[in-house]
Design an enzyme around this catalytic site. Structure first.
Site, PDB file in Angstrom:
ATOM      1  N   GLU A 249      27.253  17.614 -43.888  1.00 39.93           N
ATOM      2  CA  GLU A 249      27.150  16.455 -44.771  1.00 39.93           C
ATOM      3  C   GLU A 249      28.180  16.516 -45.895  1.00 39.93           C
ATOM      4  O   GLU A 249      28.793  15.497 -46.250  1.00 39.93           O
ATOM      5  CB  GLU A 249      25.736  16.351 -45.358  1.00 39.93           C
ATOM      6  N   ARG A 253      31.117  13.580 -46.069  1.00 33.09           N
ATOM      7  CA  ARG A 253      31.015  12.671 -47.210  1.00 33.09           C
ATOM      8  C   ARG A 253      31.976  13.041 -48.329  1.00 33.09           C
ATOM      9  O   ARG A 253      32.733  12.195 -48.817  1.00 33.09           O
ATOM     10  CB  ARG A 253      29.578  12.646 -47.746  1.00 33.09           C
ATOM     11  N   ASP A 382      25.926  13.304 -31.401  1.00 31.94           N
ATOM     12  CA  ASP A 382      26.790  12.122 -31.466  1.00 31.94           C
ATOM     13  C   ASP A 382      28.250  12.343 -31.856  1.00 31.94           C
ATOM     14  O   ASP A 382      29.167  12.135 -31.059  1.00 31.94           O
ATOM     15  CB  ASP A 382      26.167  11.060 -32.383  1.00 31.94           C
ATOM     16  N   GLU A 516      25.715   2.130 -37.598  1.00 32.09           N
ATOM     17  CA  GLU A 516      26.285   2.345 -36.253  1.00 32.09           C
ATOM     18  C   GLU A 516      26.410   1.061 -35.426  1.00 32.09           C
ATOM     19  O   GLU A 516      27.392   0.886 -34.689  1.00 32.09           O
ATOM     20  CB  GLU A 516      25.449   3.371 -35.493  1.00 32.09           C
TER      21      GLU A 516
END
Length: 624
Positions: A249, A253, A382, A516
């Site tokens: 993360e 980010r 993913d 998404e």
């Protein structure tokens, strides 16, 4: 790999040709030149006065030795002194005339020409530093900054598209202003209770929304807010914290957001901060295999994995989603360690057998063996597949290994996971120990855009087939929205028990402002220009405004099938970084962040394609 480019003194471009501030500085510069010319003129005039040589002798040659020689010297000495004085006077006159000419030429130039002359001098100094392999004050290589094409766009010509694009910008302004008002400096906003919110994903690092939103502010030309965010980053963003963070993360980010802000604006503070944070993350790779830990204490450098992850395993979507950012970190820092770490991950994976060509979600970083055989193109898996494709694209299609790994994986997904429902909806199921679970997550809906993005490079003339697959997945994900009461998509939806594209479990019915589905609409619009994708995106805008907009910002909802929204009171940072950016680009022209020059990381932070012509030249700071 090629070098990066940087110019430390590049500022955020203004939408006007020159701001009031820049003209005041130029006027000061001109006044200084005039004053200098005047002083030079007065000084030079001295030498045209009578007995100027004696005056000069009194002014410049007043030491006792000179005085003695002047009064008592021989005739030959006097002749020599006179000759020397005449030479000095001639040189002064020449310099004086040259200064007058230069001052006159400068005063005849326009302010923008004067600024360009200054910039040329700076460029000259920079190039000299580059040749010498110089470093700046932060001990980073001096790199010339050149803004990639398409960093900013222009208004669409179609009135309706323009109006919708402006509406999305207004949504961004409302979300950003609400964060500024109620949660400035916190990681995220609680828009219902109007206070800050901090997730444990970031430890005690602050400002996730600020860093995540930087490039969206720039892309939407909200330059005043961008400057405010830049100032906060420079003064307050601190990574020297004794806290445990999610490597994944923080990378997508913070590192991604800082890199993108740097490449868009050229501001040195973003390069410096990104590299600082990247260095803080390197200890995560200190495992027997080099597969990084999921969690890392930034002060101690001690890492561990999530306790729930299959026997202490690392997660595919986490360790597999570092490649883009770390390649750019090596490029900007001159430190090959970042690139070496992520390339080693590929080496480990290449040694392993893949069940049916699939990559399980869990890998033990100590043994280098797969954990539980659970395969998903949604959560836990993913972005690993996304980064295989984008590594190839970001390398200007020179990373042949990344290309092969992606298309081989996609073939395995099509064979083992991709299915069509009785109602004709294509979906990507999950695989657990050889058995299919016929559910698809909202996270999986990114795959429509991914497949469309990679279709052009597909082997054996499969481009058309993959574009059809992408379109079918986009339709399925749209149906997951259309079949809810609030017209917002659930976290997960199923294709069993007589239902299709509907969530049947309460813990799958929530919507947390995820991007998404809109991401896939944006890619499909770019590649097909089918107007339905813009219409579907506008449907999402209307639903967000009706059900997620509250007095203090935007909130997720707990049940998309309920007759009225029950808000979860969190404005996720990725709503500003991804959802609103993808919506804005959906209603922008294709030359705004064009795909031939930019690749989006999994948090929608655009990173420039590393053009292969740069690798063919002998440039300094080149990543080998």
């Amino acid at each position: 790999m090629p070098i990066a480019t940087l110019l430390p003194f590049t500022a955020t471009p203004s939408r006007k040709s020159a701001s009031p501030t820049s003209f005041r500085l130029t006027e000061k510069f001109i006044l200084l030149l005039v004053f200098s010319a005047f002083i030079t003129l007065c000084f030079g005039a001295i030498f045209f006065l009578p007995d100027s040589s004696k005056l000069l002798s009194g002014v410049f040659f007043h030491s006792s030795a000179v005085e003695t020689n002047t009064r008592k010297g021989t005739d030959s000495d006097s002749n020599i002194a006179v000759g020397t004085e005449e030479k000095i006077l001639a040189k002064i006159r020449k310099d004086h005339e040259k200064a007058l000419v230069e001052a006159k030429d400068t005063l005849q130039k326009r302010p923008d020409e004067i600024k360009q002359d200054i910039q040329n001098e700076k460029d000259k100094v920079l190039k000299e530093d580059l040749v010498k392999g110089g470093k700046d004050d932060n001990n980073l290589p001096v790199i010339e900054y050149v803004q990639p094409p398409g960093a900013t766009g222009h208004e669409p010509s179609d009135p309706e598209t323009k109006e919708r694009r402006e509406k999305i910008k207004e949504m961004m302004k409302f979300a950003w202003d609400s964060y500024k008002r109620y949660a400035w400096g916190s990681n995220e906003l609680r828009p219902v209770s109007k206070q800050g919110h901090s997730s444990n994903l970031f430890g005690s690092i602050k400002g996730a929304t600020i860093v995540d939103a930087l490039d969206t502010l720039y892309v939407m030309e909200m330059y005043e807010d961008f400057e405010m965010a830049t100032e906060w980053v420079e003064k307050n963003l601190d990574f020297n914290v004794n806290a445990e963070v999610s490597v994944f993360e923080v990378n997508i980010r913070f590192v991604g957001g800082l890199l993108s802000a740097y490449y868009l604006s050229g501001k040195e503070v973003f390069r410096k901060k990104a590299i600082q944070l990247g260095e803080k993350l390197l200890p995560a790779f200190k495992t027997p295999t080099g597969i990084p830990w999921a969690l890392l204490n930034l002060k101690s450098g001690i890492g561990r994995n999530w306790p729930w992850a299959s026997g202490g395993s690392s997660i595919l979507a986490e360790y597999g989603t570092l490649h883009l950012e770390f390649m750019h970190l090596s490029k900007l820092s001159g430190n090959p360690a970042f690139a070496e770490k992520v390339m080693n991950i590929r080496k480990v994976l290449n040694r392993l057998d893949k069940p049916q060509g699939l990559y399980p979600n869990y890998l033990n970083p100590n043994s280098g063996q797969w954990g539980q055989h659970h395969v998903s193109v949604g959560g836990l898996g993913d972005s690993f597949y996304e980064y295989l494709l984008k590594a190839w694209l970001m390398s200007d299609k020179t990373d042949e290994e990344g290309k092969k790994l992606y298309y081989d994986a996609l073939q395995a997904i099509e064979t083992s996971l991709m299915r069509k429902s009785s109602g004709g909806l294509t979906y990507i199921a999950e695989w657990k120990g050889g058995l299919l679970e016929h559910k698809m997550g909202h996270l999986t809906c990114f795959a429509g855009g991914m497949i469309a993005l990679g279709a052009d490079g597909a082997p054996e003339d499969k481009t058309g087939h993959q574009m059809e697959q992408a379109a079918e997945i986009a339709r399925t994900c749209h149906e997951s929205y259309a079949r809810t009461t609030l017209k917002l998509g659930p976290e997960g939806f199923r294709f069993d028990g007589g239902v299709e594209a509907i969530a049947t479990r309460q813990n799958e019915k929530y919507f947390i402002l995820r991007p998404e589905v809109i991401e896939t609409y944006m890619y499909m619009w770019r590649f097909t220009h089918d107007p339905k994708y813009r219409e579907w995106g506008w449907e999402a805008v209307q639903a967000l405004e009706k059900h997620c907009r509250v007095e203090g910002g935007y909130s997720g909802v707990r049940d998309v099938y309920a007759s009225s929204p029950n808000h979860d009171d969190v404005q996720q940072s990725f709503y500003l970084a991804e959802t609103l950016k993808y919506l804005f680009l959906l209603f922008s022209d294709d030359d705004h962040l064009p795909f031939e020059h930019w690749v989006f990381n999994t948090e929608a932070h655009p990173l420039p394609v590393i053009k292969k012509e740069m690798t063919d030249t002998d440039k300094p700071n080149q990543l080998e």
